[in-house]
Design a protein around this motif. Sequence first.
Motif, PDB file in Angstrom:
ATOM      1  N   MET A 167       6.689  -1.469  15.501  1.00  0.00           N
ATOM      2  CA  MET A 167       6.292  -2.776  15.987  1.00  0.00           C
ATOM      3  C   MET A 167       4.807  -2.735  16.378  1.00  0.00           C
ATOM      4  N   ALA A 168       4.066  -3.724  15.946  1.00  0.00           N
ATOM      5  CA  ALA A 168       2.635  -3.802  16.247  1.00  0.00           C
ATOM      6  C   ALA A 168       2.421  -4.044  17.730  1.00  0.00           C
ATOM      7  N   LYS A 169       1.418  -3.341  18.284  1.00  0.00           N
ATOM      8  CA  LYS A 169       1.161  -3.508  19.708  1.00  0.00           C
ATOM      9  C   LYS A 169      -0.306  -3.302  20.049  1.00  0.00           C
ATOM     10  N   VAL A 170      -0.655  -3.708  21.251  1.00  0.00           N
ATOM     11  CA  VAL A 170      -1.984  -3.533  21.818  1.00  0.00           C
ATOM     12  C   VAL A 170      -2.013  -2.174  22.502  1.00  0.00           C
ATOM     13  N   ILE A 171      -3.052  -1.369  22.208  1.00  0.00           N
ATOM     14  CA  ILE A 171      -3.159  -0.094  22.927  1.00  0.00           C
ATOM     15  C   ILE A 171      -4.315  -0.099  23.927  1.00  0.00           C
ATOM     16  N   ALA A 172      -5.265  -1.047  23.779  1.00  0.00           N
ATOM     17  CA  ALA A 172      -6.353  -1.130  24.761  1.00  0.00           C
ATOM     18  C   ALA A 172      -6.999  -2.511  24.725  1.00  0.00           C
ATOM     19  N   ILE A 173      -7.491  -2.929  25.900  1.00  0.00           N
ATOM     20  CA  ILE A 173      -8.321  -4.134  26.045  1.00  0.00           C
ATOM     21  C   ILE A 173      -9.686  -3.613  26.494  1.00  0.00           C
ATOM     22  N   THR A 187       3.097  -6.690  22.635  1.00  0.00           N
ATOM     23  CA  THR A 187       3.367  -6.735  21.200  1.00  0.00           C
ATOM     24  C   THR A 187       2.467  -7.746  20.502  1.00  0.00           C
ATOM     25  N   ILE A 188       2.324  -7.533  19.193  1.00  0.00           N
ATOM     26  CA  ILE A 188       1.556  -8.432  18.322  1.00  0.00           C
ATOM     27  C   ILE A 188       2.513  -8.926  17.257  1.00  0.00           C
ATOM     28  N   GLU A 189       2.599 -10.232  17.126  1.00  0.00           N
ATOM     29  CA  GLU A 189       3.511 -10.850  16.169  1.00  0.00           C
ATOM     30  C   GLU A 189       2.717 -11.736  15.225  1.00  0.00           C
ATOM     31  N   THR A 244      -7.807  -3.107  20.831  1.00  0.00           N
ATOM     32  CA  THR A 244      -7.463  -2.014  19.927  1.00  0.00           C
ATOM     33  C   THR A 244      -5.958  -2.110  19.696  1.00  0.00           C
ATOM     34  N   THR A 245      -5.561  -2.106  18.415  1.00  0.00           N
ATOM     35  CA  THR A 245      -4.162  -2.329  18.040  1.00  0.00           C
ATOM     36  C   THR A 245      -3.566  -1.070  17.412  1.00  0.00           C
ATOM     37  N   GLU A 246      -2.260  -1.138  17.186  1.00  0.00           N
ATOM     38  CA  GLU A 246      -1.566  -0.047  16.511  1.00  0.00           C
ATOM     39  C   GLU A 246      -0.417  -0.635  15.698  1.00  0.00           C
ATOM     40  N   ASP A 247      -0.173  -0.044  14.528  1.00  0.00           N
ATOM     41  CA  ASP A 247       0.942  -0.409  13.650  1.00  0.00           C
ATOM     42  C   ASP A 247       0.821  -1.802  13.032  1.00  0.00           C
ATOM     43  N   ILE A 248      -0.417  -2.247  12.767  1.00  0.00           N
ATOM     44  CA  ILE A 248      -0.646  -3.486  12.034  1.00  0.00           C
ATOM     45  C   ILE A 248      -1.940  -3.317  11.227  1.00  0.00           C
ATOM     46  N   VAL A 249      -1.899  -3.674   9.945  1.00  0.00           N
ATOM     47  CA  VAL A 249      -3.083  -3.565   9.096  1.00  0.00           C
ATOM     48  C   VAL A 249      -3.821  -4.906   9.171  1.00  0.00           C
ATOM     49  N   LEU A 250      -4.673  -5.007  10.143  1.00  0.00           N
ATOM     50  CA  LEU A 250      -5.361  -6.268  10.452  1.00  0.00           C
ATOM     51  C   LEU A 250      -6.202  -6.791   9.297  1.00  0.00           C
ATOM     52  N   TYR A 251      -7.005  -5.927   8.689  1.00  0.00           N
ATOM     53  CA  TYR A 251      -7.970  -6.378   7.686  1.00  0.00           C
ATOM     54  C   TYR A 251      -7.321  -6.866   6.385  1.00  0.00           C
ATOM     55  N   ARG A 252      -6.025  -6.655   6.236  1.00  0.00           N
ATOM     56  CA  ARG A 252      -5.328  -7.181   5.053  1.00  0.00           C
ATOM     57  C   ARG A 252      -4.716  -8.555   5.300  1.00  0.00           C
ATOM     58  N   LEU A 253      -4.755  -9.018   6.536  1.00  0.00           N
ATOM     59  CA  LEU A 253      -4.230 -10.353   6.855  1.00  0.00           C
ATOM     60  C   LEU A 253      -5.282 -11.388   6.482  1.00  0.00           C
TER      61      LEU A 253
END
Length: 148
Positions: free
Chosen positions: A1-7, A139-141, A73-82
Amino acid sequence: MAKVIAINISDKKGIIKTSIKEGIFIEEYGLKGDAHAGKWHRQVSLLAKESIDKMIEMGVTGLVPGKFAENITTEDIVLYRLPVGTKLKIGDTVQEITQIGKECHKGCAIKQQVGKCIMPTEGVFTRVLKGGIIKPGDTIEIMKIKNR
């Protein structure tokens, strides 16, 4: 599951950001207290831990969240492909991707300190459609993917 690891936050543009416990994100403005916030299309910057890991694999040392001046900073999501127009629910907020990548400006502190910057190809920028608080672990949805 995509999530935030840092602000991460900074009071000046073009410098490395410092991690904070939670961020207050303001609708149509960005992260409260951050130099990049404002009424424009690049209110918030995001970079995946996986992108940072690519730089570590290339031998760059000392990389931590915020080193590339990303707000989230995120984890488990490929941001640049969205695609641009994708809406993300991040913590209490809703954000829309407005730009993928950016040109590093001359004299960029990140590029000088790190040697190379991954933001031009893998960094993502958003505008805040609905404000709220974001904390590490949230989480990031993906809400909606807009057709290209």
